[in-house]
Write a protein that holds these residues in place. Structure first.
Motif, PDB file in Angstrom:
ATOM      1  N   ASN A  79      -0.308 -12.738  -3.521  1.00 15.37           N
ATOM      2  CA  ASN A  79      -0.662 -11.405  -3.121  1.00 15.37           C
ATOM      3  C   ASN A  79       0.401 -10.494  -2.869  1.00 15.37           C
ATOM      4  O   ASN A  79       0.094  -9.243  -2.656  1.00 15.37           O
ATOM      5  CB  ASN A  79      -1.576 -11.465  -2.244  1.00 15.37           C
ATOM      6  CG  ASN A  79      -0.958 -11.637  -0.653  1.00 15.37           C
ATOM      7  OD1 ASN A  79       0.040 -12.199  -0.391  1.00 15.37           O
ATOM      8  ND2 ASN A  79      -1.937 -11.627   0.485  1.00 15.37           N
ATOM      9  N   GLY A  80       1.541 -10.877  -3.381  1.00 14.45           N
ATOM     10  CA  GLY A  80       2.668  -9.867  -2.847  1.00 14.45           C
ATOM     11  C   GLY A  80       3.128  -8.604  -3.675  1.00 14.45           C
ATOM     12  O   GLY A  80       2.378  -8.374  -4.712  1.00 14.45           O
ATOM     13  N   VAL A  81       4.010  -7.713  -3.249  1.00 16.41           N
ATOM     14  CA  VAL A  81       4.018  -6.499  -3.670  1.00 16.41           C
ATOM     15  C   VAL A  81       4.910  -6.706  -5.014  1.00 16.41           C
ATOM     16  O   VAL A  81       5.327  -7.590  -5.512  1.00 16.41           O
ATOM     17  CB  VAL A  81       4.888  -5.686  -2.874  1.00 16.41           C
ATOM     18  CG1 VAL A  81       6.370  -6.527  -2.576  1.00 16.41           C
ATOM     19  CG2 VAL A  81       5.406  -4.289  -3.063  1.00 16.41           C
ATOM     20  N   GLU A  82       4.882  -5.539  -5.783  1.00 19.08           N
ATOM     21  CA  GLU A  82       5.677  -5.721  -7.217  1.00 19.08           C
ATOM     22  C   GLU A  82       7.043  -5.536  -6.852  1.00 19.08           C
ATOM     23  O   GLU A  82       7.489  -5.139  -5.852  1.00 19.08           O
ATOM     24  CB  GLU A  82       5.162  -4.359  -7.816  1.00 19.08           C
ATOM     25  CG  GLU A  82       6.215  -3.990  -9.176  1.00 19.08           C
ATOM     26  CD  GLU A  82       5.935  -2.619  -9.558  1.00 19.08           C
ATOM     27  OE1 GLU A  82       5.067  -2.439 -10.357  1.00 19.08           O
ATOM     28  OE2 GLU A  82       6.585  -1.437  -8.830  1.00 19.08           O
ATOM     29  N   THR A 130      -3.510   5.614  -8.904  1.00 20.36           N
ATOM     30  CA  THR A 130      -3.331   5.778  -7.391  1.00 20.36           C
ATOM     31  C   THR A 130      -4.654   5.908  -6.890  1.00 20.36           C
ATOM     32  O   THR A 130      -5.526   6.803  -7.226  1.00 20.36           O
ATOM     33  CB  THR A 130      -2.532   7.172  -7.197  1.00 20.36           C
ATOM     34  OG1 THR A 130      -1.042   6.825  -7.927  1.00 20.36           O
ATOM     35  CG2 THR A 130      -2.161   7.175  -5.682  1.00 20.36           C
ATOM     36  N   ARG A 154      -2.958  -4.388  -6.729  1.00 20.42           N
ATOM     37  CA  ARG A 154      -2.235  -3.552  -6.009  1.00 20.42           C
ATOM     38  C   ARG A 154      -0.602  -3.712  -6.002  1.00 20.42           C
ATOM     39  O   ARG A 154      -0.377  -4.950  -5.800  1.00 20.42           O
ATOM     40  CB  ARG A 154      -2.798  -3.388  -4.551  1.00 20.42           C
ATOM     41  CG  ARG A 154      -2.178  -2.182  -3.732  1.00 20.42           C
ATOM     42  CD  ARG A 154      -2.327  -1.948  -2.183  1.00 20.42           C
ATOM     43  NE  ARG A 154      -1.930  -0.733  -1.745  1.00 20.42           N
ATOM     44  CZ  ARG A 154      -2.212  -0.300  -0.559  1.00 20.42           C
ATOM     45  NH1 ARG A 154      -2.907  -1.075   0.187  1.00 20.42           N
ATOM     46  NH2 ARG A 154      -1.422   0.528  -0.178  1.00 20.42           N
ATOM     47  N   THR A 155       0.043  -2.703  -6.199  1.00 22.83           N
ATOM     48  CA  THR A 155       1.496  -2.929  -6.610  1.00 22.83           C
ATOM     49  C   THR A 155       2.557  -2.655  -5.479  1.00 22.83           C
ATOM     50  O   THR A 155       3.649  -3.112  -5.519  1.00 22.83           O
ATOM     51  CB  THR A 155       1.975  -2.333  -7.886  1.00 22.83           C
ATOM     52  OG1 THR A 155       1.687  -0.911  -8.054  1.00 22.83           O
ATOM     53  CG2 THR A 155       1.201  -2.966  -9.225  1.00 22.83           C
ATOM     54  N   ASP A 156       2.056  -1.500  -4.622  1.00 17.68           N
ATOM     55  CA  ASP A 156       2.960  -1.008  -3.775  1.00 17.68           C
ATOM     56  C   ASP A 156       2.949  -1.891  -2.410  1.00 17.68           C
ATOM     57  O   ASP A 156       3.530  -1.604  -1.505  1.00 17.68           O
ATOM     58  CB  ASP A 156       2.745   0.428  -3.575  1.00 17.68           C
ATOM     59  CG  ASP A 156       1.265   0.670  -2.808  1.00 17.68           C
ATOM     60  OD1 ASP A 156       0.392   0.159  -3.333  1.00 17.68           O
ATOM     61  OD2 ASP A 156       1.154   1.212  -1.687  1.00 17.68           O
ATOM     62  N   SER A 157       2.072  -2.642  -2.090  1.00 22.05           N
ATOM     63  CA  SER A 157       1.545  -3.256  -1.082  1.00 22.05           C
ATOM     64  C   SER A 157       1.104  -4.523  -1.220  1.00 22.05           C
ATOM     65  O   SER A 157       0.627  -4.934  -2.337  1.00 22.05           O
ATOM     66  CB  SER A 157       1.068  -2.726   0.034  1.00 22.05           C
ATOM     67  OG  SER A 157       0.678  -3.321   1.218  1.00 22.05           O
ATOM     68  N   SER A 158       1.129  -5.666  -0.685  1.00 30.59           N
ATOM     69  CA  SER A 158       0.273  -6.950  -0.535  1.00 30.59           C
ATOM     70  C   SER A 158      -1.137  -6.641  -0.703  1.00 30.59           C
ATOM     71  O   SER A 158      -1.800  -5.531  -0.229  1.00 30.59           O
ATOM     72  CB  SER A 158       0.666  -7.742   0.533  1.00 30.59           C
ATOM     73  OG  SER A 158       0.077  -7.415   1.693  1.00 30.59           O
ATOM     74  N   GLY A 159      -1.726  -7.377  -1.560  1.00 28.24           N
ATOM     75  CA  GLY A 159      -3.316  -7.422  -1.791  1.00 28.24           C
ATOM     76  C   GLY A 159      -3.647  -8.475  -2.728  1.00 28.24           C
ATOM     77  O   GLY A 159      -2.921  -8.852  -4.071  1.00 28.24           O
ATOM     78  N   GLY A 210      -2.484   3.694  -2.535  1.00 21.34           N
ATOM     79  CA  GLY A 210      -1.968   2.718  -3.046  1.00 21.34           C
ATOM     80  C   GLY A 210      -1.986   2.820  -4.552  1.00 21.34           C
ATOM     81  O   GLY A 210      -2.758   3.522  -5.266  1.00 21.34           O
TER      82      GLY A 210
END
Length: 222
Positions: A79-82, A130, A154-159, A210
């Motif tokens: 679920n990590g960030v980009e 966004t 989601r790419t800017d934060s975990s999800g 996000g």
């Protein structure tokens, strides 16, 4: 070529009938830790997705798409960030893609699988947006048909990866699957009003400020 192997792209009888080999490739290669081009005969220069996974050693699924740009990747098993690494996938070409020397996609003597999807009406599209926390935010797409599956991250934060799939969920667009977990479909409000030109993003895929990416695959009801 049988009908199931064909994509009828365009309503007119005189328009070109593209085969699946024109828009999709499952290409195997062996890593050599040296920057080089992979030729799979898929034109990715105008849009698309390449998904890469080691198959002779442990390793992550790495996804690269033209909506976010080269060198940026996300991983379906987390679920990590980009991430952004210039030594990964460095170009989308008119006949494939170019690799760098990064060990996640080009380790020496490791065998890899790659799946490439060309951006094409009635086959595949990828979009970014966004989040604004507004229940009325509509995300436009150019698939030109109702999606049968949408995979969002989601790419800017975990999800978690959030998935709409017509076959697995039936006609209820309020349910979601998670690509990076083993959980059953969950009744939520992520997906609304999925049409041939847009969908409405809620909750997990519309968090305020996000950034998100979605991969859309044709296969919905006509």
């Amino acid at each position: 070529m049988t009908p199931i192997q064909q994509l009828m792209l365009g309503a007119g009888g005189g328009e070109k009938v593209l085969g699946i080999d024109d828009v999709f490739s499952n290409y195997l290669y062996r890593g050599n830790a040296t920057a080089r081009s992979i030729t799979n005969n898929i034109d990715l220069s105008k849009g698309g997705l390449t998904w890469i996974k080691p198959r002779s050693a442990g390793g992550n699924h790495s996804l690269f798409d033209t909506a976010r740009g080269v060198t940026k990747y996300i991983r379906t098993n987390t679920n990590g960030v980009e991430n952004n690494d210039a030594n990964t996938l460095s170009a989308f070409n008119n006949n494939g893609f170019t690799l760098g020397s990064d060990t996640s996609i080009n380790d020496n003597n490791v065998d890899y699988s790659s799946w490439s999807f060309k951006k094409q009406e009635k086959f595949f599209d990828c979009v970014t947006w966004t989040g604004d926390s507004n229940t009325n935010q509509t995300i436009s797409h150019s698939l030109a048909s109702i999606p049968g599956c949408i995979i969002a991250k989601r790419t800017d934060s975990s999800g978690d990866w959030t998935v709409y799939h017509r076959g697995a969920i039936g006609t209820t667009q309020n349910n979601s699957l998670k690509l990076n977990t083993t959980a059953a479909a969950n009744n939520d409000n992520n997906w609304q009003e999925i049409t041939s030109t847009s969908f409405r993003a809620y909750d997990d895929i519309n968090v305020e400020n996000g950034t998100f990416v979605a991969y859309l695959f044709a296969g919905g009801e006509s």
